[in-house]
Design a protein around this motif. Sequence first.
Motif, PDB file in Angstrom:
ATOM      1  N   CYS A 106     -34.109 -47.455   0.531  1.00 36.78           N
ATOM      2  CA  CYS A 106     -33.421 -48.415   1.831  1.00 36.78           C
ATOM      3  C   CYS A 106     -31.752 -48.659   1.152  1.00 36.78           C
ATOM      4  CB  CYS A 106     -34.375 -49.172   1.651  1.00 36.78           C
ATOM      5  SG  CYS A 106     -36.459 -48.662   1.612  1.00 36.78           S
ATOM      6  N   LEU A 112     -30.861 -47.509  12.847  1.00 37.49           N
ATOM      7  CA  LEU A 112     -30.767 -49.540  12.237  1.00 37.49           C
ATOM      8  C   LEU A 112     -29.108 -48.971  11.718  1.00 37.49           C
ATOM      9  CD1 LEU A 112     -33.869 -49.304  10.484  1.00 37.49           C
ATOM     10  CD2 LEU A 112     -33.733 -49.771  12.515  1.00 37.49           C
ATOM     11  N   CYS A 144     -29.915 -50.664   4.403  1.00 38.85           N
ATOM     12  CA  CYS A 144     -30.921 -51.141   5.163  1.00 38.85           C
ATOM     13  C   CYS A 144     -31.520 -52.977   5.195  1.00 38.85           C
ATOM     14  CB  CYS A 144     -32.395 -50.894   4.806  1.00 38.85           C
ATOM     15  SG  CYS A 144     -33.416 -51.605   6.904  1.00 38.85           S
ATOM     16  N   PHE A 155     -33.723 -54.572   6.587  1.00 39.37           N
ATOM     17  CA  PHE A 155     -34.781 -55.202   6.190  1.00 39.37           C
ATOM     18  C   PHE A 155     -35.695 -54.999   4.712  1.00 39.37           C
ATOM     19  CE2 PHE A 155     -35.044 -53.762  11.014  1.00 39.37           C
ATOM     20  CZ  PHE A 155     -35.186 -54.941  11.175  1.00 39.37           C
ATOM     21  N   PHE A 156     -34.699 -54.413   3.374  1.00 46.74           N
ATOM     22  CA  PHE A 156     -34.764 -53.870   2.180  1.00 46.74           C
ATOM     23  C   PHE A 156     -34.180 -55.811   1.844  1.00 46.74           C
ATOM     24  CE2 PHE A 156     -34.427 -52.451  -1.458  1.00 46.74           C
ATOM     25  CZ  PHE A 156     -35.416 -52.110  -2.033  1.00 46.74           C
ATOM     26  N   CYS A 174     -39.342 -43.748   7.557  1.00 44.15           N
ATOM     27  CA  CYS A 174     -39.746 -44.447   6.123  1.00 44.15           C
ATOM     28  C   CYS A 174     -40.944 -43.475   6.470  1.00 44.15           C
ATOM     29  CB  CYS A 174     -39.310 -45.579   6.697  1.00 44.15           C
ATOM     30  SG  CYS A 174     -37.507 -46.256   7.263  1.00 44.15           S
TER      31      CYS A 174
END
Length: 174
Positions: A24, A74, A81, A83-84, A99
């Motif tokens: 990630c 993404l 990322c 979102f991490f 993922c």
Amino acid sequence: MERNDLARQLRDIGFSCTRCGECCNGTDNLVMVSPEEIEQLAGETGRAADALAEPYPECIGIGDGGSITFEWSLRKGESGCSFFSEGLCTVYASRPWICRTYPFMLESGRLQVSACPGIGGDISAHEAWELAGLLLERRRAEQQEEERVRRVLATARIPPGCRVLVDGRGVKVL
Ligand code: SF4
């Protein structure tokens, strides 16, 4: 490939996520996503689709100065990322197929394995069975999207000299 056979292969290889976050955190490994996955993430996070994903960087030249990019990836921040956060995926329940199944994928009917510190770790028969099911579901979803892309390409009018993105929903000039 049969689910039993795939689960057996996964057990032979071995895998246990070490929660290192490398998959990630990296800035060069891309997470390819379909329009459906973007829609799902947009619905869950309230972020605009354009803010979540960008055209996949690789493209194929089509001989008239134009090129085609397939699908999306993404968007990444400076440290991987977006979102991490604090060692966790903040969209874990609806994270993309890549993922869910990393570091494995099925390609041309064979199991492919990416570099990952978790390879060789203990995996129970149940975990291998579940992961095998996810890999087969992922492949089905990819095949459905590939079929939609083929249908789009069969009737697409691509303006000469342009870079376009083609996904299962249509053609977008970039
Ligand atoms: S969506 Fe979640 S699992 Fe996938 S790369 Fe981003 S933080 Fe990691």
